[in-house]
Design a protein around this motif. Structure first.
Motif, PDB file in Angstrom:
ATOM      1  N   LEU A 116       0.837  -1.198   0.000  1.00 53.64           N
ATOM      2  CA  LEU A 116       0.000   0.000   0.000  1.00 53.64           C
ATOM      3  C   LEU A 116       0.875   1.252   0.000  1.00 53.64           C
ATOM      4  CD1 LEU A 116      -2.735  -1.154   2.533  1.00 53.64           C
ATOM      5  CD2 LEU A 116      -2.830  -1.169   0.027  1.00 53.64           C
ATOM      6  N   PRO A 117       0.404   2.330  -0.628  1.00 56.56           N
ATOM      7  CA  PRO A 117       1.234   3.537  -0.778  1.00 56.56           C
ATOM      8  C   PRO A 117       1.753   4.122   0.535  1.00 56.56           C
ATOM      9  CG  PRO A 117      -0.743   3.698  -2.135  1.00 56.56           C
ATOM     10  CD  PRO A 117      -0.879   2.449  -1.315  1.00 56.56           C
ATOM     11  N   SER A 118       0.944   4.114   1.589  1.00 53.72           N
ATOM     12  CA  SER A 118       1.371   4.709   2.863  1.00 53.72           C
ATOM     13  C   SER A 118       2.088   3.731   3.777  1.00 53.72           C
ATOM     14  CB  SER A 118       0.153   5.268   3.608  1.00 53.72           C
ATOM     15  OG  SER A 118      -0.437   6.301   2.871  1.00 53.72           O
ATOM     16  N   ALA A 119       2.116   2.457   3.420  1.00 56.92           N
ATOM     17  CA  ALA A 119       2.722   1.441   4.284  1.00 56.92           C
ATOM     18  C   ALA A 119       4.241   1.541   4.263  1.00 56.92           C
ATOM     19  CB  ALA A 119       2.295   0.049   3.829  1.00 56.92           C
ATOM     20  N   LEU A 179      -3.717   5.009   5.906  1.00 57.26           N
ATOM     21  CA  LEU A 179      -3.340   3.616   5.651  1.00 57.26           C
ATOM     22  C   LEU A 179      -4.544   2.679   5.799  1.00 57.26           C
ATOM     23  CD1 LEU A 179      -1.131   1.583   4.972  1.00 57.26           C
ATOM     24  CD2 LEU A 179      -0.563   1.504   7.407  1.00 57.26           C
ATOM     25  N   LEU A 180      -5.368   2.933   6.801  1.00 58.46           N
ATOM     26  CA  LEU A 180      -6.568   2.117   6.972  1.00 58.46           C
ATOM     27  C   LEU A 180      -7.512   2.269   5.777  1.00 58.46           C
ATOM     28  CD1 LEU A 180      -8.358   0.227   8.601  1.00 58.46           C
ATOM     29  CD2 LEU A 180      -9.216   2.226   9.839  1.00 58.46           C
ATOM     30  N   ALA A 181      -7.679   3.493   5.287  1.00 61.24           N
ATOM     31  CA  ALA A 181      -8.525   3.710   4.104  1.00 61.24           C
ATOM     32  C   ALA A 181      -7.953   2.974   2.894  1.00 61.24           C
ATOM     33  CB  ALA A 181      -8.657   5.199   3.821  1.00 61.24           C
ATOM     34  N   GLU A 182      -6.633   3.022   2.726  1.00 61.31           N
ATOM     35  CA  GLU A 182      -5.996   2.289   1.625  1.00 61.31           C
ATOM     36  C   GLU A 182      -6.261   0.788   1.741  1.00 61.31           C
ATOM     37  OE1 GLU A 182      -2.220   5.396   1.162  1.00 61.31           O
ATOM     38  OE2 GLU A 182      -1.873   3.353   1.891  1.00 61.31           O
ATOM     39  N   LEU A 183      -6.150   0.272   2.963  1.00 66.71           N
ATOM     40  CA  LEU A 183      -6.387  -1.149   3.189  1.00 66.71           C
ATOM     41  C   LEU A 183      -7.840  -1.525   2.896  1.00 66.71           C
ATOM     42  CD1 LEU A 183      -5.379  -3.919   4.169  1.00 66.71           C
ATOM     43  CD2 LEU A 183      -5.922  -3.181   6.496  1.00 66.71           C
ATOM     44  N   LEU A 184      -8.785  -0.709   3.356  1.00 66.94           N
ATOM     45  CA  LEU A 184     -10.201  -0.988   3.111  1.00 66.94           C
ATOM     46  C   LEU A 184     -10.520  -0.961   1.619  1.00 66.94           C
ATOM     47  CD1 LEU A 184     -11.790   1.008   6.069  1.00 66.94           C
ATOM     48  CD2 LEU A 184     -11.661  -1.480   5.828  1.00 66.94           C
ATOM     49  N   CYS A 185      -9.900  -0.045   0.890  1.00 69.13           N
ATOM     50  CA  CYS A 185     -10.083  -0.003  -0.577  1.00 69.13           C
ATOM     51  C   CYS A 185      -9.477  -1.243  -1.225  1.00 69.13           C
ATOM     52  CB  CYS A 185      -9.473   1.262  -1.169  1.00 69.13           C
ATOM     53  SG  CYS A 185     -10.384   2.766  -0.796  1.00 69.13           S
ATOM     54  N   ALA A 186      -8.244  -1.586  -0.832  1.00 68.34           N
ATOM     55  CA  ALA A 186      -7.552  -2.735  -1.415  1.00 68.34           C
ATOM     56  C   ALA A 186      -8.272  -4.040  -1.137  1.00 68.34           C
ATOM     57  CB  ALA A 186      -6.118  -2.803  -0.888  1.00 68.34           C
ATOM     58  N   GLU A 187      -8.937  -4.142   0.009  1.00 68.89           N
ATOM     59  CA  GLU A 187      -9.636  -5.365   0.383  1.00 68.89           C
ATOM     60  C   GLU A 187     -11.086  -5.374  -0.115  1.00 68.89           C
ATOM     61  OE1 GLU A 187      -8.205  -7.914   1.426  1.00 68.89           O
ATOM     62  OE2 GLU A 187      -6.574  -7.435   2.778  1.00 68.89           O
ATOM     63  N   GLY A 188     -11.510  -4.281  -0.797  1.00 67.51           N
ATOM     64  CA  GLY A 188     -12.835  -4.244  -1.385  1.00 67.51           C
ATOM     65  C   GLY A 188     -13.968  -3.793  -0.486  1.00 67.51           C
TER      66      GLY A 188
END
Length: 193
Positions: A116-119, A179-188
């Motif tokens: 993820l970009p922010s990870a 980062l949480l928003a990125e993860l939620l997007c990546a996980e659908g």
């Protein structure tokens, strides 16, 4: 948990930005330590049990252990929360210091797996120097999104003790939310527009 932690004692030394303050807006914090942050000790003792717990019928069921006790201080530092951690493992499950350091070095959470970009590329960084981590030197590691660790050593009452440091506004609040928003997007879970 991989090794079965029986109990932990944690003392945190939290920066003034954690209270939403600066030295200009909170001059009484200059050259000062306040040995109390309302609600923080209870949160520090209970939140890990929620993370290690599970969801049943749409509700979080906390893990039964480990037993955690915490003491939290506000310190005269602008950014960066530091923790002194003491940990005791269940009988027969105590890892070696080398195992712990290896696990820290090789740890990859879901954000690292998904790149993820922010990870941070490496979430946990261990410093061998006896005077590290330090807030001024290490809080901005990997854009402030990594956690710095150091001073892992045996303890006379617990099995081990060590120090941890994170950037409370980047890793903990603003950056953590991104980062949480990125993860939620990546996980659908969230569909970007």
């Amino acid at each position: 948990m991989k090794y079965g932690i029986e109990k932990a004692l944690v003392c945190t030394y939290q920066a003034i930005s954690g209270a939403g303050k600066t030295f200009e807006r909170w001059p009484e914090m200059v050259d000062n330590v306040i040995p109390y942050i309302g609600g923080e000790e209870e949160k520090s003792e209970q939140e890990p049990l929620k993370i290690w717990g599970k969801v049943e019928d749409g509700k979080i069921v906390k893990a039964a252990g480990p037993d955690i006790t915490a003491q939290c201080f506000r310190v005269a530092c602008l950014d960066g929360h530091m923790a002194a951690v003491f940990v005791k493992f269940q009988e027969g499950k105590t890892p070696s210091m080398e195992q712990i350091k290896e696990d820290w070095a090789n740890f990859k959470g879901r954000p690292q797996e998904l790149e993820l970009p922010s990870a941070p590329k490496q979430f946990l960084h261990y410093f061998e120097e006896p005077d590290r981590p330090q807030t001024r030197l290490d809080r901005d590691l990997e854009g402030g999104m990594a956690v710095s660790l150091g001073r892992l050593r045996p303890d006379s009452q617990y099995d081990y003790k060590f120090v941890g440091l994170s950037h409370n506004t980047l890793r903990g609040a603003a950056g953590g939310a991104v980062l949480l928003a990125e993860l939620l997007c990546a996980e659908g879970y969230i569909q970007p527009k």
